[in-house]
Design a protein around this motif. Structure first.
Motif, PDB file in Angstrom:
ATOM      1  N   ASN A 520      -7.487  12.841 -62.474  1.00  6.04           N
ATOM      2  CA  ASN A 520      -7.814  12.021 -63.646  1.00  6.04           C
ATOM      3  C   ASN A 520      -6.565  11.440 -64.294  1.00  6.04           C
ATOM      4  N   THR A 521      -5.507  12.218 -64.296  1.00  5.09           N
ATOM      5  CA  THR A 521      -4.239  11.735 -64.853  1.00  5.09           C
ATOM      6  C   THR A 521      -3.762  10.520 -64.065  1.00  5.09           C
ATOM      7  N   TYR A 522      -3.876  10.637 -62.744  1.00  4.34           N
ATOM      8  CA  TYR A 522      -3.522   9.492 -61.886  1.00  4.34           C
ATOM      9  C   TYR A 522      -4.367   8.273 -62.240  1.00  4.34           C
ATOM     10  N   GLY A 529      -4.108  -1.346 -57.850  1.00  7.15           N
ATOM     11  CA  GLY A 529      -4.024  -1.112 -56.409  1.00  7.15           C
ATOM     12  C   GLY A 529      -3.053  -0.019 -55.996  1.00  7.15           C
ATOM     13  N   GLU A 530      -2.548   0.723 -56.948  1.00 10.42           N
ATOM     14  CA  GLU A 530      -1.544   1.735 -56.637  1.00 10.42           C
ATOM     15  C   GLU A 530      -2.219   3.016 -56.149  1.00 10.42           C
ATOM     16  N   THR A 531      -1.788   3.523 -54.997  1.00  4.22           N
ATOM     17  CA  THR A 531      -2.387   4.761 -54.479  1.00  4.22           C
ATOM     18  C   THR A 531      -1.843   5.959 -55.247  1.00  4.22           C
ATOM     19  N   PHE A 532      -2.484   7.096 -55.028  1.00  2.63           N
ATOM     20  CA  PHE A 532      -2.042   8.327 -55.675  1.00  2.63           C
ATOM     21  C   PHE A 532      -0.580   8.617 -55.337  1.00  2.63           C
ATOM     22  N   LEU A 533      -0.274   8.520 -54.037  1.00  9.37           N
ATOM     23  CA  LEU A 533       1.079   8.855 -53.589  1.00  9.37           C
ATOM     24  C   LEU A 533       2.112   7.914 -54.215  1.00  9.37           C
ATOM     25  N   ALA A 534       1.776   6.628 -54.239  1.00  5.32           N
ATOM     26  CA  ALA A 534       2.701   5.648 -54.809  1.00  5.32           C
ATOM     27  C   ALA A 534       2.889   5.912 -56.299  1.00  5.32           C
ATOM     28  N   ALA A 535       1.803   6.253 -56.977  1.00  5.96           N
ATOM     29  CA  ALA A 535       1.891   6.512 -58.418  1.00  5.96           C
ATOM     30  C   ALA A 535       2.781   7.718 -58.691  1.00  5.96           C
ATOM     31  N   VAL A 536       2.611   8.788 -57.927  1.00  7.33           N
ATOM     32  CA  VAL A 536       3.455   9.971 -58.113  1.00  7.33           C
ATOM     33  C   VAL A 536       4.919   9.595 -57.867  1.00  7.33           C
ATOM     34  N   GLY A 537       5.134   8.761 -56.864  1.00 10.45           N
ATOM     35  CA  GLY A 537       6.488   8.308 -56.576  1.00 10.45           C
ATOM     36  C   GLY A 537       7.077   7.532 -57.746  1.00 10.45           C
ATOM     37  N   ARG A 538       6.254   6.775 -58.424  1.00 10.32           N
ATOM     38  CA  ARG A 538       6.746   5.938 -59.528  1.00 10.32           C
ATOM     39  C   ARG A 538       6.966   6.758 -60.802  1.00 10.32           C
TER      40      ARG A 538
END
Ligand code: SF4
Lengths: 552, 162
Positions: A520-522, A529-538
């Motif tokens: 949910n935080t993600y 269009g940002e994936t979970f992995l990309a968001a964590v990376g950012r």
């Protein structure tokens, strides 16, 4: 697909006979369990919490309907009517009886299968891209080389008692679906400037309690010298790998301790010597013979896109949803790669009933040139399906419970056997996977969340690959109770990375809530269009920590 | 303990000397340590000399002195410790050692064929391993996939010949 000749068949038969003798010695009491242990471990037979477990090799994950039917037959006749696909493209049976194991191995041998080197400190079943021979981004099919490695590594007289188990993965495509950088050796098929085929070699990757990424130690090994080069790496490891501490015995520790430079120096010296003395260069005729087995099937000349398929996609939402996640692009026009989910909502990841196995065998024969693949994500693949057959196939898969449209989504969870079976476990993995899967049961929600790999290991040995999960969950022991630690941001593709631990662990009642909070935080912070992995990376871990543990 | 050499029981005529023991003029096996600290004395001795290498002692250490030894014993401190398989192969293949190469320590019957394949020709074994058992075990697998230092032709060679 490779087919045994009389030599391959002879070797497997000899091994079955040998093991039958060894089991007889054990049953009659002539040898002790301690003496029997190394023998059974050479044949994939483990002693688990409640019973023996037999692990059957599916070399590089490729098999056919005849073999699948045999796997079903074994599940029916010798086990409780099901089997379990593992994260290493093998299948496990959890309830075989010791005195029947030689019969199981004999039955397997009739379809060119075995359990050789699926356990023990030897070179294990070589793994590969489940889309090999079908993927659009493939340079060349890696499987002929996997087969050559399978043969070379089977009953290798020098390397059957290594410091620890040894895993090799080979891929032939730009996108890494075989997680080669977390293997003891990872080989990527490549072409040099002259258009010759060879391999880039990575060494010293692995998960477990000290996760490490493989280091590149050679840019290009010409294909005919692959085995000689591998032999050099193995010899260095066999002689220099640590044997004083089980947890430091994998090759990754050796590479880490002596450094990549020194590793390269040692391997190069051996390689030079082996080329001089060992004569392990494969003859071109033999290479050609094996390549020939993997010639592409007779694809029909078809249009790039089938019109009936396009119509069905527009007309049937359930089918379209399935196609969105469970189908991958095929290199042949008009064909598709179909993934069969072994992760129905709330079920045990990787489990499959004998009835389903028979059904998959029939479908492979009918729709996929008789080819089946086991994936390291504990699913199955039919690699060569005509687009015009997809709708019909989907309906049949749906009848069998094999069409859950969740490949790559939140409920496509990898989980190790955990405390339900494994005597090393700190915590259960399977019930947690089931609970998370149930929590995310709503498919619209899963599709909204998008690509998300959740991976669960019951202990630090990391059989569930939690380090490379977008969300990794590790079972830990806290005062004798089962707890779970979350890490974020791991990945096992060509941009391999190890996830970072979020913070204090959660008990079994709060772990699923915690995972949901992370998701949910993600959803709250993702950009378009940002994936979970990309968001964590950012954004890093902070927002997730805040959501889970507060700001204090 | 019995000694099987080239497939038959054999008498062990060698003396295993520890590092402090005075040497006789009988055939004697010494440790790597002793060889390294008394090389000159041992070289000038007029009796057959053997060498013990434990796991962790690579034959690289004696690469230039191979001709000095009539027997090399490679020890398996535990069956799981497979370093001596590589040592054996190096001795035979790289350093051209041709005399007796003996496996000692935790030698299991199921491993005899592998040991034979990497170049061992003598084995210190427990009483359950007779020449008959040895003969059976050493030819368990009728085909081999890889070249080693025995005379077996790997299947890829046989295939090409066919
Ligand atoms: S990760 Fe641990 S608990 Fe899970 S299967 Fe591996 S050893 Fe067992």
């Amino acid at each position: 697909m490779y087919r045994y000749d009389e030599f391959d068949a002879s070797l497997v038969k000899d091994r079955v006979d040998q093991f039958r003798d060894q089991v007889a010695l054990r049953i009659s009491g002539e040898i002790t369990e301690d003496e029997f242990k190394p023998l059974r471990l050479m044949n994939g037979l483990y002693l688990q919490l409640h019973a023996y477990m037999l692990r059957v090799a599916i070399p590089y994950g490729t098999f056919d309907s005849r073999q699948m039917r045999m796997l079903a037959h074994i599940a029916d006749k010798y086990d409780k009517g099901y089997g379990h696909f593992t994260t290493r493209q093998n299948i496990q049976y959890n309830w075989p009886k010791l005195d029947e194991v030689p019969d199981i191995l004999r039955d397997l041998a009739t379809v060119e299968m075995h359990a050789i080197q699926t356990s023990g400190n030897c070179i294990r079943n070589v793994t590969s891209d489940q889309y090999a021979g079908a993927a659009k981004d493939e340079i060349e099919d890696p499987r002929p080389w996997c087969e050559m490695i399978r043969q070379w590594s089977s009953f290798h007289p020098e390397f059957s008692f290594l410091p620890r188990k040894f895993k090799i993965a080979v891929t032939g495509a730009a996108h890494d679906r075989a997680a080669i950088q977390v293997h003891d050796i990872g080989a990527t098929l490549t072409h040099n400037d002259n258009g010759e085929t060879g391999f880039t070699i990575y060494v010293g990757g692995g998960l477990g309690r000290t996760p490490m990424l493989g280091k590149k130690i050679r840019d290009f090994v010409p294909r005919a010298e692959l085995l000689a080069y591998l032999e050099a790496v193995m010899r260095v490891y066999n002689m220099h790998g640590r044997r004083d501490n089980l947890y430091k015995a994998r090759i990754k520790i050796l590479v880490h301790e002596i450094g990549a430079e020194e590793m390269i120096r040692l391997v190069d010296a051996e390689y030079e010597d082996i080329q001089k003395n060992g004569a392990l260069g494969l003859p071109e005729e033999e290479i050609a013979r094996i390549l020939n087995y993997f010639a592409p099937p007779a694809f029909e000349p078809l249009d790039e896109t089938d019109t009936s398929y396009a119509e069905k996609l527009n007309g049937d939402l359930a089918f379209a949803n399935w196609a969105k996640t469970n189908i991958a692009e095929h290199k042949a026009p008009g064909y598709a790669i179909v993934n069969l989910s072994l992760k129905p909502i709330g079920d045990i990841p990787g489990d499959i009933s004998a009835e389903q196995m028979y059904a998959v065998a029939d479908l492979a024969e009918r729709y996929s040139f008789d080819e089946i693949r086991a994936t390291h994500e504990q699913n199955l693949t039919l690699p060569h399906v005509k687009q015009s057959d997809l709708y019909e196939l989907w309906q049949k898969l749906t009848d069998q419970g094999l069409a859950t449209p969740n490949i790559g989504l939140a409920s496509d969870i990898i989980a190790c056997p955990g405390l339900d079976y494994c005597n090393l476990a700190n915590a259960r993995s399977i019930p947690l996977a089931q609970e998370i899967s149930n929590r995310f049961a709503d498919l619209d929600r899963q599709h909204n969340v998008g690509p998300l790999k959740i991976k669960i290991s019951g202990c630090i040995n990391a059989c569930g690959h939690h380090h490379v999960g977008h969300i990794g969950i590790l079972g830990v022991d806290r005062k004798g109770k089962e707890y779970y630690q979350i890490s974020l941001g791991g990945s096992a593709d060509e941009n391999t990375s190890v996830g970072k631990i979020l913070g204090p662990s959660f008990d079994e009642h709060s772990i699923t809530d915690a995972v949901e909070t992370v998701v949910n935080t993600y959803l709250g912070l993702r950009e378009d269009g940002e994936t979970f992995l990309a968001a964590v990376g950012r954004v890093g871990l902070e927002p997730f920590k805040e959501a889970l543990y507060g700001t204090d | 303990m019995a000694l099987i050499k080239n497939g038959a029981f054999a008498d062990d005529t060698w003396i295993d000397a520890n590092d402090n023991e005075a040497l006789t003029d009988q055939a004697t096996v010494v440790s790597l340590h002793r060889w390294q600290s008394e090389t000159d004395v041992l070289k000038s001795r007029n009796a057959p000399l053997g060498l013990r290498l434990d796991a962790g002692e690579s034959p690289e250490a004696i690469a230039d002195d191979i001709d000095q030894f009539d027997l090399i014993k490679l020890n398996f401190p535990a069956f799981k410790d497979g370093r001596a398989y590589s040592y054996a192969r190096m001795l035979r293949q790289r350093y051209g050692y041709t005399r007796e190469l003996r496996a000692t320590g935790n030698v299991l019957r199921s491993q005899l064929q592998f040991m034979h394949r990497v170049g061992f020709d003598a084995f210190e074994v427990d009483e359950r391993i007779t020449p008959e058992v040895y003969a059976e075990e050493v030819s368990r697998l009728h085909e081999v996939y890889q070249p080693s230092v025995d005379d077996e032709h790997p299947v890829f060679e046989k295939r090409v010949k066919k």
